[in-house]
Design a protein around this motif. Structure first.
Motif, PDB file in Angstrom:
ATOM      1  N   ALA A 118       0.832  -1.204   0.000  1.00  0.00           N
ATOM      2  CA  ALA A 118       0.000   0.000   0.000  1.00  0.00           C
ATOM      3  C   ALA A 118       0.867   1.256   0.000  1.00  0.00           C
ATOM      4  N   ASP A 119       0.386   2.281  -0.685  1.00  0.00           N
ATOM      5  CA  ASP A 119       1.019   3.596  -0.638  1.00  0.00           C
ATOM      6  C   ASP A 119       0.455   4.439   0.494  1.00  0.00           C
ATOM      7  N   GLU A 120      -0.736   4.087   0.933  1.00  0.00           N
ATOM      8  CA  GLU A 120      -1.407   4.865   1.970  1.00  0.00           C
ATOM      9  C   GLU A 120      -2.156   3.912   2.883  1.00  0.00           C
ATOM     10  N   VAL A 121      -2.028   4.126   4.188  1.00  0.00           N
ATOM     11  CA  VAL A 121      -2.705   3.309   5.187  1.00  0.00           C
ATOM     12  C   VAL A 121      -3.529   4.234   6.076  1.00  0.00           C
ATOM     13  N   ARG A 122      -4.820   3.942   6.182  1.00  0.00           N
ATOM     14  CA  ARG A 122      -5.714   4.759   7.012  1.00  0.00           C
ATOM     15  C   ARG A 122      -6.230   3.909   8.167  1.00  0.00           C
ATOM     16  N   VAL A 123      -6.222   4.494   9.355  1.00  0.00           N
ATOM     17  CA  VAL A 123      -6.707   3.790  10.550  1.00  0.00           C
ATOM     18  C   VAL A 123      -7.777   4.649  11.207  1.00  0.00           C
ATOM     19  N   SER A 124      -8.949   4.045  11.376  1.00  0.00           N
ATOM     20  CA  SER A 124     -10.028   4.681  12.126  1.00  0.00           C
ATOM     21  C   SER A 124     -10.248   3.840  13.373  1.00  0.00           C
ATOM     22  N   THR A 125     -10.095   4.464  14.579  1.00  0.00           N
ATOM     23  CA  THR A 125     -10.111   3.663  15.805  1.00  0.00           C
ATOM     24  C   THR A 125     -10.810   4.407  16.933  1.00  0.00           C
ATOM     25  N   HIS A 127     -11.528   3.963  21.255  1.00  0.00           N
ATOM     26  CA  HIS A 127     -11.255   3.263  22.509  1.00  0.00           C
ATOM     27  C   HIS A 127     -12.307   3.681  23.532  1.00  0.00           C
ATOM     28  N   GLY A 128     -13.083   2.701  24.026  1.00  0.00           N
ATOM     29  CA  GLY A 128     -14.095   2.982  25.041  1.00  0.00           C
ATOM     30  C   GLY A 128     -15.080   4.038  24.577  1.00  0.00           C
ATOM     31  N   ASP A 129     -15.287   5.051  25.446  1.00  0.00           N
ATOM     32  CA  ASP A 129     -16.226   6.135  25.123  1.00  0.00           C
ATOM     33  C   ASP A 129     -15.526   7.333  24.513  1.00  0.00           C
ATOM     34  N   GLU A 130     -14.239   7.227  24.237  1.00  0.00           N
ATOM     35  CA  GLU A 130     -13.497   8.365  23.695  1.00  0.00           C
ATOM     36  C   GLU A 130     -13.818   8.549  22.219  1.00  0.00           C
ATOM     37  N   PRO A 131     -13.532   9.734  21.692  1.00  0.00           N
ATOM     38  CA  PRO A 131     -13.871  10.003  20.293  1.00  0.00           C
ATOM     39  C   PRO A 131     -13.020   9.176  19.336  1.00  0.00           C
ATOM     40  N   THR A 132     -13.550   9.004  18.140  1.00  0.00           N
ATOM     41  CA  THR A 132     -12.844   8.262  17.099  1.00  0.00           C
ATOM     42  C   THR A 132     -11.649   9.071  16.617  1.00  0.00           C
ATOM     43  N   VAL A 133     -10.519   8.378  16.433  1.00  0.00           N
ATOM     44  CA  VAL A 133      -9.278   9.019  15.972  1.00  0.00           C
ATOM     45  C   VAL A 133      -8.946   8.465  14.591  1.00  0.00           C
ATOM     46  N   LEU A 134      -8.518   9.369  13.705  1.00  0.00           N
ATOM     47  CA  LEU A 134      -8.105   8.980  12.360  1.00  0.00           C
ATOM     48  C   LEU A 134      -6.600   9.160  12.216  1.00  0.00           C
ATOM     49  N   TRP A 135      -5.938   8.114  11.759  1.00  0.00           N
ATOM     50  CA  TRP A 135      -4.492   8.178  11.484  1.00  0.00           C
ATOM     51  C   TRP A 135      -4.286   7.799  10.028  1.00  0.00           C
ATOM     52  N   THR A 136      -3.533   8.616   9.306  1.00  0.00           N
ATOM     53  CA  THR A 136      -3.235   8.328   7.906  1.00  0.00           C
ATOM     54  C   THR A 136      -1.727   8.359   7.726  1.00  0.00           C
ATOM     55  N   ASP A 140       5.943   7.623   2.012  1.00  0.00           N
ATOM     56  CA  ASP A 140       7.121   8.507   1.996  1.00  0.00           C
ATOM     57  C   ASP A 140       7.513   8.967   3.394  1.00  0.00           C
ATOM     58  N   GLY A 141       6.810   8.490   4.427  1.00  0.00           N
ATOM     59  CA  GLY A 141       7.196   8.788   5.793  1.00  0.00           C
ATOM     60  C   GLY A 141       6.302   9.789   6.500  1.00  0.00           C
ATOM     61  N   ARG A 142       5.381  10.404   5.795  1.00  0.00           N
ATOM     62  CA  ARG A 142       4.470  11.371   6.433  1.00  0.00           C
ATOM     63  C   ARG A 142       3.310  10.643   7.108  1.00  0.00           C
ATOM     64  N   TYR A 143       2.771  11.284   8.148  1.00  0.00           N
ATOM     65  CA  TYR A 143       1.530  10.772   8.718  1.00  0.00           C
ATOM     66  C   TYR A 143       0.740  11.936   9.312  1.00  0.00           C
ATOM     67  N   ARG A 144      -0.554  11.694   9.469  1.00  0.00           N
ATOM     68  CA  ARG A 144      -1.453  12.734   9.991  1.00  0.00           C
ATOM     69  C   ARG A 144      -2.392  12.088  11.001  1.00  0.00           C
ATOM     70  N   VAL A 145      -2.632  12.772  12.140  1.00  0.00           N
ATOM     71  CA  VAL A 145      -3.551  12.297  13.171  1.00  0.00           C
ATOM     72  C   VAL A 145      -4.583  13.391  13.420  1.00  0.00           C
ATOM     73  N   GLU A 146      -5.852  12.990  13.431  1.00  0.00           N
ATOM     74  CA  GLU A 146      -6.926  13.967  13.670  1.00  0.00           C
ATOM     75  C   GLU A 146      -8.127  13.244  14.257  1.00  0.00           C
ATOM     76  N   ARG A 147      -8.972  14.022  14.888  1.00  0.00           N
ATOM     77  CA  ARG A 147     -10.221  13.456  15.400  1.00  0.00           C
ATOM     78  C   ARG A 147     -11.238  13.418  14.267  1.00  0.00           C
ATOM     79  N   ALA A 148     -12.028  12.362  14.251  1.00  0.00           N
ATOM     80  CA  ALA A 148     -13.009  12.206  13.185  1.00  0.00           C
ATOM     81  C   ALA A 148     -14.151  13.196  13.358  1.00  0.00           C
ATOM     82  N   ALA A 149     -14.706  13.615  12.238  1.00  0.00           N
ATOM     83  CA  ALA A 149     -15.885  14.487  12.263  1.00  0.00           C
ATOM     84  C   ALA A 149     -17.064  13.724  12.855  1.00  0.00           C
TER      85      ALA A 149
END
Length: 597
Positions: A118-125, A127-136, A140-149
């Protein structure tokens, strides 16, 4: 000022794909491992939580991506940073609770393997009652972490991994390929895994108590498993168990002979996840006749998770499994000797190899393995009972040369020229001092031949002198004796010391001046012993030849008898011997067909 290392993710992925992993297919295993670990972690706090992994190939997603959903514990935003964006750090991972014994893999390195396809890996996760987190993450070594809408928030804890395929790697993400790989790696997992509508898990291991209500039912399950998964119907199935390694499984005895140098690989599961189909070193070298399928909770995998790490636990496991196979052989000998004989016909090399250092296996070979002798096929125990002394020829050629003549002198000989046979016979006195063994020397036979009476010997003296003159240039001594069988005109006898002298002479002729001098010194250390051509006075042809008065015809006849003795005795033919055979044949033919050209 201290600085931190910079990691080139493209370089790391290249390292993984070309040097660590054997194939890109391992990405499915790593995703399954992460999902199973997440489910295990959630069930530790919620025993009734669902245990499901659902894989959607591109044929179902419709956008060319592959998605893997699990009902695991999920990750917080802090854990996403620590586990998904850090390579090689274990201490923080342990603090977060992802290093417990029951977990299968390593979060960071496992997800990193996805960049093999894969060139790009996306993770939607979540934990418990906490908000969903998106990791992309990108290759090439870059990544981004954000809370899901709000619209992308997950309804339940768990994780979804989405892979965007690399150019040229699309075939690794197709439905049939992913289904095959999920079934290969995860068929024994204790959770439900499906690819689309196809469930790829098959329940408990076929050797476990849960797979059958009785030993007979489990045996039938194992036979069916061998036919379907390994491609053969085994000769027998041996249950395996090594508690200190948390190992259970079965050894399938191969139904056909195999080359000992080409040992079959073993199928190894770790906590019911397939590690490898070709593990080496799980069994002792002598047990090449068995192929194992085992599951372990304690054996350590290598960094690639495609082989077992060689340590003291693996060594102890190997010894324990060898003992269990050895015990199976002993039980066969005690309770099913006919079955043991069938096994030995197929896999005698493995048992004989074990007998070289195992006393009980040595006794088993002595009692049950039938060897070739000049009185017929028989076991060493029967041979010893019948003849007292185990006299043996150490090579097949030596046995061929002497077996017939020895039988005529009532000397029983075992052919110990096959693999391990000489070593086994010579080892027997170490376990039983009453056993007598002796290597057959050609000279031993000549001492049993009858000498001629003095008057006959004196009358034939001129013949012996003429015969010796003919063979002097070949370094052979002519002897006249009377022995059985009378149909054999001549016997070529080479003692071990004479064979050594011949080898020394041949090597000296090819060596340079320095080494030739060293070999000359060795040759001068004692008197040279020559091979013998023992002519049989009981043979009618030899008697007619000995009565000839023509020295030239005597020489031709003796040379022909010499050549025949070499051929009948399977002796090596030197260039001088080949020339002699040719000249004696043509000479005798010329005398038989007289006339002018």
């Amino acid at each position: 000022m201290d600085r931190t290392f910079q990691v080139d993710l493209r370089g790391v992925v290249d390292l993984l794909s070309h040097h660590l992993y054997g194939s890109p297919r391992v990405y499915v295993r790593e995703l399954l491992q992460n999902a199973v670990d997440a489910i295990t972690a959630r069930r530790a706090v919620e025993p009734g939580a669902p245990a499901v992994v659902r894989i959607e190939p591109p044929e179902l997603t419709g956008d060319g991506t592959l998605r893997v959903h699990d009902t695991g514990i999920g990750l917080t935003e802090e854990q996403v940073h620590e586990l998904l964006a850090t390579i090689g750090r274990s201490s923080k991972r342990d603090e977060l609770g992802f290093a417990r014994h029951e977990f299968l893999g390593q979060f960071g390195i496992g997800l990193l393997s996805c960049f093999l396809v894969a060139d790009e890996v996306r993770v939607s996760t979540r934990h418990g009652d906490e908000p969903t987190v998106l990791w992309t993450g990108y290759s090439d070594g870059r990544y981004r972490v954000e809370r899901a809408a709000a619209a992308a928030q997950r309804a339940e804890p768990g994780t979804t991994v989405t892979l965007v395929p690399r150019h040229g790697a699309e075939q690794w993400l197709t439905g049939p390929t992913v289904t095959e790989l999920a079934r290969l790696f995860g068929s024994l997992l204790p959770i439900r895994v499906s690819v689309g509508e196809v469930e790829t898990t098959a329940g408990p291991p076929p050797w476990s108590a849960a797979a059958g209500t009785s030993p007979a039912a489990r045996r039938e399950n194992l036979l069916r498993y061998a036919r379907e998964a390994l491609g053969f119907t085994p000769f027998d199935v041996v249950p395996l168990s090594v508690p200190e390694a948390g190992l259970t499984g079965a050894a399938f005895v191969l139904p056909t002979p195999v080359n000992p140098a080409a040992r079959p690989g073993h199928r190894v599961y770790l906590k019911r996840m397939l590690l490898t189909e070709g593990a080496d070193g799980l069994l002792p070298d002598w047990a090449f006749f068995a192929r194992c399928v085992v599951d372990s909770t304690e054996l350590r995998p290598t960094a690639s998770r495609e082989a077992l790490y060689e340590d003291s636990l693996l060594e102890a496991t190997r010894e324990a499994l060898g003992d269990q196979l050895r015990g199976w052989l002993v039980r066969l000998a005690g309770g099913a000797p006919r079955r043991l004989a069938e096994f030995l016909q197929v896999h005698h090399l493995g048992v004989k190899a074990l007998a070289l250092h195992d006393d009980e296996m040595l006794r088993l070979v002595e009692r049950w393995w039938s060897m070739e002798t000049n009185t017929g096929q028989t076991t060493l125990a029967e041979f010893r009972q019948r003849h007292g002394l185990i006299r043996y020829a150490a090579s097949i050629d030596e046995f061929r040369q002497l077996a017939g003549v020895a039988a005529a002198q009532d000397v029983a000989v075992v052919n110990a020229g096959y693999t391990y046979d000489t070593e086994i016979i010579e080892r027997l006195p170490t376990v039983d001092r009453s056993i007598l063994v002796e290597r057959l020397e050609p000279n031993d036979l000549t001492t049993r031949f009858d000498a001629l009476d003095p008057a006959t010997e004196l009358a034939l003296r001129p013949f012996v002198v003429a015969a010796q003159r003919a063979l002097d240039r070949l370094g052979c001594e002519v002897v006249l004796r009377a022995y059985a069988p009378a149909s054999l005109p001549a016997l070529y006898v080479v003692s071990r010391s004479a064979a050594f002298e011949e080898q020394l002479r041949s090597t000296r002729e090819r060596a340079d001046e320095t080494w030739a001098g060293v070999l000359d010194a060795l040759a001068a250390s004692g008197p040279a012993e020559r091979p013998q051509l023992v002519l049989n006075h009981r043979n009618p042809l030899v008697r007619r030849v000995s009565a000839l008065g023509d020295p030239e015809l005597i020489a031709l006849a003796v040379e022909a008898l010499y050549g025949q003795a070499l051929l009948l005795g399977y002796h090596p033919i030197r260039p001088a011997d080949a020339a002699l055979l040719n000249s004696s044949f043509l000479g005798l033919l010329g005398r038989a067909v007289p006339g002018q050209e």
